[in-house]
Design a protein around this motif. Structure first.
Motif, PDB file in Angstrom:
ATOM      1  N   SER A   1      -8.607   4.222  -5.587  1.00 30.62           N
ATOM      2  CA  SER A   1      -8.063   5.444  -6.175  1.00 30.62           C
ATOM      3  C   SER A   1      -7.049   5.115  -7.269  1.00 30.62           C
ATOM      4  O   SER A   1      -7.019   5.749  -8.323  1.00 30.62           O
ATOM      5  CB  SER A   1      -7.404   6.299  -5.094  1.00 30.62           C
ATOM      6  N   ALA A   2      -6.221   4.113  -7.009  1.00 28.02           N
ATOM      7  CA  ALA A   2      -5.204   3.731  -7.990  1.00 28.02           C
ATOM      8  C   ALA A   2      -5.847   3.267  -9.297  1.00 28.02           C
ATOM      9  O   ALA A   2      -5.410   3.643 -10.395  1.00 28.02           O
ATOM     10  CB  ALA A   2      -4.320   2.627  -7.423  1.00 28.02           C
TER      11      ALA A   2
ATOM     12  N   LEU B   1       1.204   6.918  -7.036  1.00 26.99           N
ATOM     13  CA  LEU B   1       0.148   7.933  -6.955  1.00 26.99           C
ATOM     14  C   LEU B   1       0.708   9.330  -6.718  1.00 26.99           C
ATOM     15  O   LEU B   1       0.262  10.299  -7.356  1.00 26.99           O
ATOM     16  CB  LEU B   1      -0.839   7.569  -5.832  1.00 26.99           C
TER      17      LEU B   1
ATOM     18  N   ARG C   1       0.834  -1.207   0.000  1.00 26.84           N
ATOM     19  CA  ARG C   1       0.000   0.000   0.000  1.00 26.84           C
ATOM     20  C   ARG C   1       0.866   1.253   0.000  1.00 26.84           C
ATOM     21  O   ARG C   1       0.631   2.196  -0.757  1.00 26.84           O
ATOM     22  CB  ARG C   1      -0.896  -0.010   1.231  1.00 26.84           C
ATOM     23  N   GLN C   2       1.905   1.256   0.849  1.00 30.29           N
ATOM     24  CA  GLN C   2       2.795   2.404   0.932  1.00 30.29           C
ATOM     25  C   GLN C   2       3.552   2.605  -0.369  1.00 30.29           C
ATOM     26  O   GLN C   2       3.719   3.748  -0.846  1.00 30.29           O
ATOM     27  CB  GLN C   2       3.775   2.217   2.096  1.00 30.29           C
TER      28      GLN C   2
ATOM     29  N   VAL D   1      -3.976  12.790  -5.156  1.00 32.92           N
ATOM     30  CA  VAL D   1      -3.625  11.601  -4.389  1.00 32.92           C
ATOM     31  C   VAL D   1      -4.476  11.536  -3.125  1.00 32.92           C
ATOM     32  O   VAL D   1      -4.768  12.559  -2.507  1.00 32.92           O
ATOM     33  CB  VAL D   1      -2.122  11.619  -4.035  1.00 32.92           C
TER      34      VAL D   1
ATOM     35  N   VAL E   1      -7.168   3.352  -1.123  1.00 34.19           N
ATOM     36  CA  VAL E   1      -5.957   3.540  -1.926  1.00 34.19           C
ATOM     37  C   VAL E   1      -6.046   2.706  -3.203  1.00 34.19           C
ATOM     38  O   VAL E   1      -5.724   3.181  -4.300  1.00 34.19           O
ATOM     39  CB  VAL E   1      -4.699   3.162  -1.123  1.00 34.19           C
TER      40      VAL E   1
ATOM     41  N   PRO F   1      -2.676   9.911   3.020  1.00 29.95           N
ATOM     42  CA  PRO F   1      -1.904   8.717   3.406  1.00 29.95           C
ATOM     43  C   PRO F   1      -2.559   7.912   4.519  1.00 29.95           C
ATOM     44  O   PRO F   1      -2.187   6.764   4.756  1.00 29.95           O
ATOM     45  CB  PRO F   1      -0.558   9.310   3.870  1.00 29.95           C
TER      46      PRO F   1
ATOM     47  N   TRP G   1       1.189   4.035  -3.014  1.00 33.77           N
ATOM     48  CA  TRP G   1       0.881   5.444  -2.725  1.00 33.77           C
ATOM     49  C   TRP G   1       2.080   6.341  -3.031  1.00 33.77           C
ATOM     50  O   TRP G   1       1.950   7.355  -3.710  1.00 33.77           O
ATOM     51  CB  TRP G   1       0.482   5.592  -1.260  1.00 33.77           C
ATOM     52  N   GLN G   2       3.254   5.947  -2.538  1.00 30.22           N
ATOM     53  CA  GLN G   2       4.431   6.814  -2.624  1.00 30.22           C
ATOM     54  C   GLN G   2       5.110   6.764  -3.988  1.00 30.22           C
ATOM     55  O   GLN G   2       5.551   7.807  -4.507  1.00 30.22           O
ATOM     56  CB  GLN G   2       5.432   6.425  -1.530  1.00 30.22           C
TER      57      GLN G   2
END
Length: 230
Positions: free
Chosen positions: A113-114, A77, A69-70, A100, A110, A103, A73-74
């Motif tokens: 959204s992706a 996204l 997930r991190q 984005v 997440v 967090p 996101w990092q």
């Protein structure tokens, strides 16, 4: 398996050991119940192993999901959102559409959204690539989302398996209690003329109760006579 269930399971194993040490006392009609208890103990042991394995696997799965997930996101996204902000004069709507998520949102948000951003990014690939994103940024985003989705599905399977093991333990404990009750009737009759063995049997089948630590005695102030003596 909680503490009480462990003590019940231990009592079943104790009964099996006791019966094995006193095979001469088992009447023919009780042989089937003895074998049934053996099978209960075997299945319980396997369920406990399964439950422990699933607990450990579940912890590892949670760590994996959070790590993926991190990374999603990092590494995917955030760069896409930053690039969208840089092309606001050309396509201002992208700054909002590719924003984005926070967090702190949950992993399902997440992932959703992706997948949504991948569609929007694909439709605006040309302008985003012109401003610096790699040509395969959408494919990389979708690959990251797919990896996260797979990890989440695997974690769900582990949770479901643990529920199954827990249900199995409950079923076997119920069956084991009925078997021991039947054996108790048999051995109480067989051992009625042998009080020593009967007491031994009853102690063996008993489910131990967790000892309660007695409360410490309150401090008592010395009496005046005790003070003078001191």
């Amino acid at each position: 398996m909680n503490a009480h269930d462990k003590r019940v399971s231990q009592s079943f194993r104790g009964v099996e050991v006791w019966v094995d040490a006193h095979t001469a006392l088992i009447p023919p009609e009780a042989a089937g119940q003895v074998e049934a208890l053996r099978r209960v103990n075997q299945r319980l042991a396997q369920y406990v192993i399964d439950q422990e394995h699933q607990d450990r696997t579940g912890i590892g799965g949670t760590v994996t999901v959070q790590q993926l997930r991190q990374e999603l996101w990092q590494n995917h996204l955030v760069p896409i959102a930053a690039m969208a902000r840089s092309v606001v004069p050309i396509t201002p709507e992208l700054a909002v559409a590719l924003r984005v998520p926070r967090p702190t949102v949950d992993v399902e948000k997440v992932l959703a959204s992706a997948n949504a951003i991948a569609k929007i990014g694909d439709a605006n690939r040309e302008v985003l690539v012109q401003h610096g994103l790699p040509t395969n940024f959408v494919e990389e985003l979708r690959a990251g989302a797919a990896t996260l989705q797979a990890a989440m599905e695997e974690r769900r399977k582990v949770k479901s398996s643990r529920v199954g093991a827990t249900k199995g333990i409950a079923t076997e404990l119920k069956t084991g209690r009925l078997v021991v009750q039947t054996l108790d009737i048999v051995f109480t009759r067989v051992l009625r003329a042998q009080p020593g063995l009967l007491a031994e049997w009853r102690n063996t089948k008993r489910v131990t109760i967790k000892p309660v630590r007695p409360a410490s005695a309150p401090d008592v102030a010395p009496t005046p006579s005790e003070q003078k003596a001191a």
